[in-house]
Design a protein around this motif. Sequence first.
Motif, PDB file in Angstrom:
ATOM      1  N   ARG A 377      56.693 -42.115  25.603  1.00  0.00           N
ATOM      2  CA  ARG A 377      57.023 -41.593  26.932  1.00  0.00           C
ATOM      3  C   ARG A 377      56.408 -40.214  27.153  1.00  0.00           C
ATOM      4  O   ARG A 377      56.061 -39.853  28.273  1.00  0.00           O
ATOM      5  CB  ARG A 377      58.542 -41.548  27.105  1.00  0.00           C
ATOM      6  CG  ARG A 377      59.153 -42.933  27.308  1.00  0.00           C
ATOM      7  CD  ARG A 377      60.644 -42.899  27.592  1.00  0.00           C
ATOM      8  NE  ARG A 377      61.417 -42.567  26.397  1.00  0.00           N
ATOM      9  CZ  ARG A 377      62.062 -41.440  26.211  1.00  0.00           C
ATOM     10  NH1 ARG A 377      62.026 -40.496  27.145  1.00  0.00           N
ATOM     11  NH2 ARG A 377      62.748 -41.215  25.101  1.00  0.00           N
ATOM     12  N   VAL A 383      55.526 -42.174  33.995  1.00  0.00           N
ATOM     13  CA  VAL A 383      56.526 -43.252  33.964  1.00  0.00           C
ATOM     14  C   VAL A 383      57.898 -42.619  33.792  1.00  0.00           C
ATOM     15  O   VAL A 383      58.237 -42.140  32.705  1.00  0.00           O
ATOM     16  CB  VAL A 383      56.240 -44.249  32.820  1.00  0.00           C
ATOM     17  CG1 VAL A 383      57.288 -45.349  32.818  1.00  0.00           C
ATOM     18  CG2 VAL A 383      54.844 -44.836  32.960  1.00  0.00           C
ATOM     19  N   THR A 386      61.769 -45.926  33.665  1.00  0.00           N
ATOM     20  CA  THR A 386      62.162 -46.835  32.592  1.00  0.00           C
ATOM     21  C   THR A 386      61.990 -46.152  31.243  1.00  0.00           C
ATOM     22  O   THR A 386      61.149 -45.257  31.087  1.00  0.00           O
ATOM     23  CB  THR A 386      61.330 -48.132  32.627  1.00  0.00           C
ATOM     24  OG1 THR A 386      61.760 -49.009  31.580  1.00  0.00           O
ATOM     25  CG2 THR A 386      59.849 -47.839  32.455  1.00  0.00           C
ATOM     26  N   VAL A 389      58.633 -47.930  27.376  1.00  0.00           N
ATOM     27  CA  VAL A 389      57.239 -47.482  27.424  1.00  0.00           C
ATOM     28  C   VAL A 389      56.601 -47.788  26.072  1.00  0.00           C
ATOM     29  O   VAL A 389      57.181 -47.487  25.021  1.00  0.00           O
ATOM     30  CB  VAL A 389      57.144 -45.977  27.731  1.00  0.00           C
ATOM     31  CG1 VAL A 389      55.696 -45.527  27.772  1.00  0.00           C
ATOM     32  CG2 VAL A 389      57.832 -45.667  29.060  1.00  0.00           C
ATOM     33  N   ALA A 403      54.538 -48.343  31.252  1.00  0.00           N
ATOM     34  CA  ALA A 403      55.701 -49.233  31.258  1.00  0.00           C
ATOM     35  C   ALA A 403      55.292 -50.590  30.721  1.00  0.00           C
ATOM     36  O   ALA A 403      54.224 -51.108  31.051  1.00  0.00           O
ATOM     37  CB  ALA A 403      56.262 -49.341  32.673  1.00  0.00           C
TER      38      ALA A 403
END
Length: 644
Positions: A377, A383, A386, A389, A403
């Motif tokens: 991440r 991103v 969510t 990742v 993602a």
Amino acid sequence: MPRVRKSGRKRSERERFLAALANPVPAGGVGPRVVAGKGYLYAVDPAEYRCSQLAAQLADEWVEYVAATGLTTHGKVYVTGIDRFCRYVDKRLGSAAASASLVAAGLFDTLMGWELTLPEDYVEGSCRPRLLAGAVRLLIIRRDDHSERPVDGNLARLARGPAFIDWGETTERDEFKRQEKRALVRAAWRSAHDTRRRLQEGWQLAEQGQHPEIGSWTSVPDLLWGLAHDEITPDDIRVNVPPIWQWRPELCDFAAGDARFVPSLARLQLCRALFRQLYPFTRELHAFRVLLMDATGYASEEVTGFGESEVEFLPKGVRLTLLKNRAGLLRHRAFRDRTASAAGVTDQTDEQLTVNWPRREASEVVRQLLDVTARARAKAPHVTDTLFVSGAIRNSFDPFFGAWAPDARGGSFGEWLDVMGVQVKGDRNIGRMRKSVKVEKAIVTEGRVGAAADDHTEETFAGHYAQGTTLRILSGRTIATAQQHWFDKALARVDGPTDVRPAGTTELDQNQLMDSGLSAEQAEAIMSGQLDMGVSHCENPYKSPFSPPGELCAVAPLRCLECRNAWILPSNLPQLLIFQDHLKRLRTRLAPPVFSRLWGQSWVNLQAALGDRTPEEIAQARKHIDAGDAVLDLPLTANTEFDA
């Protein structure tokens, strides 16, 4: 450029519809109504129908409805419904179709006839006819909801009334069997632990290396060090790694992993193997999705659709912000650790917060997911919606962080099942996991639909989840409830008062009343005499089974001994004795059947309450009565009853 997806449209009309999209036709105007999105272009041209006025009215509502709700490809249903209905109106009304509109009378029979003929064009059991009829009805209702848009009254009532056709049969997926679900959860935990261990070992190994220019381009620790510290790129490895024939066997085995070593792809295999030592890859993230669905009971899109900002760890649990894409519903849910709270407790600090029964420790799953994807991440700051990742190496040796795509080739749920050795019968779809959790909830709640359908409407639950095991549980619950109802009715069960006696030689206190089931306020009011109704105290005089809810009990004290709200304390003994004398007099005046019908239950409960008293207590109570310290105020009607 988007293509026209409306059936029967000529390709040459595309430009005309795009022009209409750029200059929308105002409501009631002349011209096609167009709605566009990513990859689709829907249009309704009222000029194609003789009932152009009717088509324009429906099309205007459709365009406004799509804009208000954000409908995507589902908007085609409304286009098809308008087209089918208007063509039916043209055929049935003929030349009179030109005057047809939602305002004028006369469409009642036409709409009803159209709906009844819809199933003829579809296979038996199809849901499409009901869907099209519902789309047209919704547009009519929406127009009727606006006072400035008149609709014929009979037509509006028809649209709001019950449908003439059923939904047909659905092909809902059944849940995983309990053995399959247990195997899925165990495999998911094993996969999650293996992922964490591999990443931990990979970063520890990277710390032991150095720059490959100083060390070696065939040393795994050195290559990991370079990638971990962004000193080298996968393309640098492709260029600088020596020819394959110079590779040591250990490096070949490392590059191949569990697959077959392919010399022509050796460098790409090596880069991907190195990357997997540092970052999670798509396929193994399925494990965390399975665990979160099992722990929360929510859909796949919800448990994979929250970012780090939507996670709040509680002292003993976690609060998540979940988004249901299809319903557009945003929910805040707290999942307590099993030892933290009982089931069904609501967090009083947030009125919109629902605490769910934890089947697994959701907080632990989220913590592990945060830890596993932290570095990936960090490489993908764009991103934010969510935690799922992953990192990968493309065929061009370019690193990619983003993602995850759960249905990507080589990383699908079915392939994860194969790798983990989990065998399931039927469709290998993750949606069945949610249904499995619903079955567990139905079992825990003993088939109560209101409790099992706590995250959507009971209608949705019945339509999508009440099949298989769940349906059998609900049916069993219904049968058991009916049997218990008639069994209780056959026994003529009557709720009576609660008799509270002090323990041993101690005096009755407020704590003992609270231990018996009363709240602190009720116990205090009873002890102070505020709820004294004569022969007993009442926990809530405004919740009497003999009077309408919210009204003061109108039958006290005559029916207190038949009431579940009544609480008999030792101080009520003198009044009970006076009431006993009153009932004895009635027994001499009324015929036995009449007395049994009017006062039988009170007499039985009274005898039970007095039967536990000692002779000393009875004698002491009689002294209070003789001294005039105890009286019982009875209504006048209590002395005017006789056998008529």
